[in-house]
Design an enzyme around this catalytic site. Structure first.
Site, PDB file in Angstrom:
ATOM      1  N   TYR A  14      53.387  29.493  41.345  1.00 24.61           N
ATOM      2  CA  TYR A  14      52.580  29.525  42.035  1.00 24.61           C
ATOM      3  C   TYR A  14      51.815  28.452  41.480  1.00 24.61           C
ATOM      4  O   TYR A  14      50.775  28.350  41.971  1.00 24.61           O
ATOM      5  CB  TYR A  14      52.003  30.844  41.676  1.00 24.61           C
ATOM      6  CG  TYR A  14      52.336  31.642  41.237  1.00 24.61           C
ATOM      7  CD1 TYR A  14      52.464  33.109  42.470  1.00 24.61           C
ATOM      8  CD2 TYR A  14      52.911  33.156  40.072  1.00 24.61           C
ATOM      9  CE1 TYR A  14      53.127  34.295  42.543  1.00 24.61           C
ATOM     10  CE2 TYR A  14      53.460  34.262  40.448  1.00 24.61           C
ATOM     11  CZ  TYR A  14      53.499  34.424  41.247  1.00 24.61           C
ATOM     12  OH  TYR A  14      53.808  35.972  42.158  1.00 24.61           O
ATOM     13  N   ASN A  66      44.780  39.299  38.447  1.00 27.87           N
ATOM     14  CA  ASN A  66      44.621  40.603  38.404  1.00 27.87           C
ATOM     15  C   ASN A  66      43.916  41.047  36.643  1.00 27.87           C
ATOM     16  O   ASN A  66      43.574  42.099  36.489  1.00 27.87           O
ATOM     17  CB  ASN A  66      45.014  42.244  38.996  1.00 27.87           C
ATOM     18  CG  ASN A  66      45.594  41.593  40.504  1.00 27.87           C
ATOM     19  OD1 ASN A  66      45.137  40.450  40.813  1.00 27.87           O
ATOM     20  ND2 ASN A  66      46.041  42.782  41.411  1.00 27.87           N
ATOM     21  N   ASP A  91      39.566  30.227  42.899  1.00 33.90           N
ATOM     22  CA  ASP A  91      39.036  30.652  44.181  1.00 33.90           C
ATOM     23  C   ASP A  91      38.521  31.328  45.061  1.00 33.90           C
ATOM     24  O   ASP A  91      38.003  32.458  45.242  1.00 33.90           O
ATOM     25  CB  ASP A  91      40.741  30.466  44.793  1.00 33.90           C
ATOM     26  CG  ASP A  91      41.652  31.468  45.117  1.00 33.90           C
ATOM     27  OD1 ASP A  91      41.467  32.631  43.683  1.00 33.90           O
ATOM     28  OD2 ASP A  91      41.669  32.686  45.727  1.00 33.90           O
TER      29      ASP A  91
END
Length: 186
Positions: A14, A66, A91
């Protein structure tokens, strides 16, 4: 005592994705404050040091986005960090790449990391710096967009926004947040 949290997903897979721009700001803050994230606890990587008169914590939750609240809240409880001393960087699809926006509070705006924080904190009354990553192209799924990498022309703009967000974090260690907002929301 203050805590700056950058949201993102763990793992090199990521690195450099739009969803990990909060981690990039924490990387910049590490350099600015000479704080190593050398502690692994509370489902996150964190470090702290004295900055001016206060202790400053930097945290990257190592839960997936999450579940970010599962890292932030236990650290805050353990070190008795007040909600007024929390700043979260993440973001935002609604801002174009290169833009940042500081807010005192607010809803999740569809951001699952912020939803997790609100759920675990029991309030949406915490400071934020939103870093623009832009909207997906027509027909592109939001998840593909936020887990994707920047186009070359976007990368330069985002690098500037990351630097600006880190400077806003630095300013917050010295000034009240409303003054930092006035300066950086221009």
């Amino acid at each position: 005592m203050k805590l700056i949290v950058g949201l993102g997903n763990p793992g090199s897979k990521y690195d450099g994705t739009r969803h990990n721009v909060g981690f990039e700001v924490i990387d910049q803050c590490q350099s600015k404050f000479t704080i190593e994230l050398n502690q692994s606890k509370f489902k996150g990587a964190f470090g702290f040091s004295r900055v001016g008169e206060e202790k400053l914590f930097l945290l990257k939750p190592l839960t997936y986005m999450n579940l970010s609240g599962e890292s932030v809240v236990p650290l805050m409880k353990y070190y008795k960090i007040d909600i007024d001393d929390l700043l979260v960087v993440y973001d935002d699809l609604d801002l174009v790449p290169g833009k940042i926006r500081l807010r005192q509070k607010g809803g999740a705006g569809g951001h699952n990391g912020i939803k997790s924080l609100i759920q675990n904190l029991g309030t949406d009354q915490f400071k934020r710096i939103r870093v623009g990553v832009g909207r997906p192209d027509q027909g592109q799924a939001v998840t593909d967009h936020v887990l994707g990498r920047y186009a070359p022309d976007e990368r330069k703009l985002v690098d500037e926004a990351v630097e600006k967000a880190a400077k806003a974090c630095e300013a917050w260690t010295k000034l009240p947040f409303d003054r930092v907002m006035n300066e950086y929301n221009k």
